[in-house]
Motif scaffolding. Structure first.
Motif, PDB file in Angstrom:
ATOM      1  N   ILE A 224      -0.264  78.224  47.887  1.00  0.00           N
ATOM      2  CA  ILE A 224      -0.967  77.116  48.267  1.00  0.00           C
ATOM      3  C   ILE A 224       0.665  75.806  48.570  1.00  0.00           C
ATOM      4  O   ILE A 224       0.176  75.186  49.238  1.00  0.00           O
ATOM      5  CB  ILE A 224      -1.256  76.754  46.233  1.00  0.00           C
ATOM      6  N   ARG A 225       1.800  76.272  48.227  1.00  0.00           N
ATOM      7  CA  ARG A 225       2.204  75.182  49.054  1.00  0.00           C
ATOM      8  C   ARG A 225       2.793  76.067  50.164  1.00  0.00           C
ATOM      9  O   ARG A 225       2.656  74.899  51.029  1.00  0.00           O
ATOM     10  CB  ARG A 225       3.933  76.123  48.711  1.00  0.00           C
ATOM     11  N   SER A 226       3.130  76.661  50.987  1.00  0.00           N
ATOM     12  CA  SER A 226       2.641  76.667  52.454  1.00  0.00           C
ATOM     13  C   SER A 226       0.759  76.093  52.860  1.00  0.00           C
ATOM     14  O   SER A 226       0.947  75.699  53.911  1.00  0.00           O
ATOM     15  CB  SER A 226       2.620  78.658  53.166  1.00  0.00           C
ATOM     16  N   ASN A 227       0.066  75.934  52.175  1.00  0.00           N
ATOM     17  CA  ASN A 227      -1.811  75.842  52.443  1.00  0.00           C
ATOM     18  C   ASN A 227      -1.469  73.844  52.656  1.00  0.00           C
ATOM     19  O   ASN A 227      -1.734  73.441  54.175  1.00  0.00           O
ATOM     20  CB  ASN A 227      -2.881  75.858  52.107  1.00  0.00           C
ATOM     21  N   CYS A 228      -0.245  73.494  52.414  1.00  0.00           N
ATOM     22  CA  CYS A 228       0.002  71.860  51.400  1.00  0.00           C
ATOM     23  C   CYS A 228       0.795  71.187  52.904  1.00  0.00           C
ATOM     24  O   CYS A 228       1.264  70.280  53.645  1.00  0.00           O
ATOM     25  CB  CYS A 228       0.035  71.408  50.231  1.00  0.00           C
ATOM     26  N   GLN A 229       1.922  72.551  53.050  1.00  0.00           N
ATOM     27  CA  GLN A 229       2.698  72.172  54.365  1.00  0.00           C
ATOM     28  C   GLN A 229       2.356  71.690  55.258  1.00  0.00           C
ATOM     29  O   GLN A 229       2.448  71.440  56.223  1.00  0.00           O
ATOM     30  CB  GLN A 229       3.700  72.788  54.527  1.00  0.00           C
ATOM     31  N   ASN A 230       0.885  73.181  55.922  1.00  0.00           N
ATOM     32  CA  ASN A 230       0.747  73.097  57.392  1.00  0.00           C
ATOM     33  C   ASN A 230      -0.731  71.815  56.574  1.00  0.00           C
ATOM     34  O   ASN A 230      -1.561  71.669  57.871  1.00  0.00           O
ATOM     35  CB  ASN A 230      -0.177  74.055  56.489  1.00  0.00           C
ATOM     36  N   GLY A 231      -0.303  70.962  56.293  1.00  0.00           N
ATOM     37  CA  GLY A 231      -1.277  69.009  55.826  1.00  0.00           C
ATOM     38  C   GLY A 231      -2.849  69.497  55.319  1.00  0.00           C
ATOM     39  O   GLY A 231      -3.290  69.089  55.245  1.00  0.00           O
ATOM     40  N   MET A 232      -2.351  70.283  54.363  1.00  0.00           N
ATOM     41  CA  MET A 232      -3.890  71.242  53.882  1.00  0.00           C
ATOM     42  C   MET A 232      -4.418  69.976  52.159  1.00  0.00           C
ATOM     43  O   MET A 232      -2.880  69.692  52.282  1.00  0.00           O
ATOM     44  CB  MET A 232      -4.016  72.145  53.477  1.00  0.00           C
ATOM     45  N   VAL A 233      -5.526  69.499  52.287  1.00  0.00           N
ATOM     46  CA  VAL A 233      -5.391  68.826  50.888  1.00  0.00           C
ATOM     47  C   VAL A 233      -5.295  69.637  49.559  1.00  0.00           C
ATOM     48  O   VAL A 233      -5.223  70.582  49.909  1.00  0.00           O
ATOM     49  CB  VAL A 233      -6.082  67.975  50.519  1.00  0.00           C
ATOM     50  N   LEU A 234      -4.915  69.173  48.266  1.00  0.00           N
ATOM     51  CA  LEU A 234      -4.550  70.445  47.350  1.00  0.00           C
ATOM     52  C   LEU A 234      -5.568  71.177  47.031  1.00  0.00           C
ATOM     53  O   LEU A 234      -5.120  72.162  47.278  1.00  0.00           O
ATOM     54  CB  LEU A 234      -4.137  69.361  46.382  1.00  0.00           C
ATOM     55  N   GLY A 235      -6.747  69.918  46.766  1.00  0.00           N
ATOM     56  CA  GLY A 235      -8.101  70.371  46.269  1.00  0.00           C
ATOM     57  C   GLY A 235      -8.040  71.945  47.266  1.00  0.00           C
ATOM     58  O   GLY A 235      -8.723  73.085  47.122  1.00  0.00           O
ATOM     59  N   ASP A 236      -8.175  71.835  49.060  1.00  0.00           N
ATOM     60  CA  ASP A 236      -8.356  73.319  49.819  1.00  0.00           C
ATOM     61  C   ASP A 236      -7.602  73.642  49.737  1.00  0.00           C
ATOM     62  O   ASP A 236      -7.523  75.435  50.246  1.00  0.00           O
ATOM     63  CB  ASP A 236      -8.714  72.349  51.345  1.00  0.00           C
ATOM     64  N   ALA A 237      -5.795  73.939  49.726  1.00  0.00           N
ATOM     65  CA  ALA A 237      -5.227  74.482  50.021  1.00  0.00           C
ATOM     66  C   ALA A 237      -4.944  75.608  48.747  1.00  0.00           C
ATOM     67  O   ALA A 237      -4.818  76.579  48.839  1.00  0.00           O
ATOM     68  CB  ALA A 237      -3.480  73.349  49.234  1.00  0.00           C
ATOM     69  N   ILE A 238      -5.605  75.152  46.871  1.00  0.00           N
ATOM     70  CA  ILE A 238      -5.745  76.268  46.483  1.00  0.00           C
ATOM     71  C   ILE A 238      -7.581  77.103  46.969  1.00  0.00           C
ATOM     72  O   ILE A 238      -6.698  77.875  46.011  1.00  0.00           O
ATOM     73  CB  ILE A 238      -6.068  75.263  44.667  1.00  0.00           C
TER      74      ILE A 238
END
Length: 145
Positions: free
Chosen positions: A17-31
């Motif tokens: 989740i953190r990696s996805n967020c750091q790559n620019g995804m919004v939290l819901g999509d990252a989750i």
């Protein structure tokens, strides 16, 4: 974590989740992406498939709380820095007023040292003067006893 599979799997999910967020995804999509990836790889598969919405809601809430806590910490730190600066400016002014330095010179020094506008410098000088008068008044009250 090697001894506890559930803890290891949860750490992997959080890391993704953190990696996805750091790559620019919004939290819901990252989750969502982290959950999908974990299910595909068999990480917490049964739990995530059976309770996807509850897990997503819990993770979203957890991240919002963490972000809120970090924001409060940062705000507190900044507020503390502003209060320290405010106190330093007032002490500086009091010291200059006690040395009978003119208000114009103090205002110029505040502009150079603290990058204050003329209006802001005048506000600080007024505050420092009021504080000094209050201190003087309290000293006079103590001497009358």
């Amino acid at each position: 974590m090697e001894k506890c599979t559930e803890l290891r799997d949860y750490a992997i999910l959080i890391s993704r989740i953190r990696s996805n967020c750091q790559n620019g995804m919004v939290l819901g999509d990252a989750i969502d992406k982290a959950i999908d990836d974990c299910i595909k790889e068999g990480i917490m598969k049964e739990i995530l498939e059976a309770h996807r919405m509850e897990a997503k809601e819990m993770l979203f809430t957890e991240y919002n709380e963490e972000a809120h806590i970090n924001h409060v910490k940062e705000s507190s730190y900044e507020q503390g820095r502003e209060e320290e600066r405010d106190q330093a400016i007032l002490i500086f002014i009091e010291d200059k007023l006690e040395d009978n330095i003119s208000v114009e010179i103090i205002e110029n020094k505040l502009n150079k040292r603290y990058d204050l506008s003329s209006d802001k410098a005048k506000e600080y000088i007024e505050r420092a003067s009021a504080i000094m008068k209050e201190k003087s008044s309290k000293r006079d009250q103590c001497h009358s006893f």
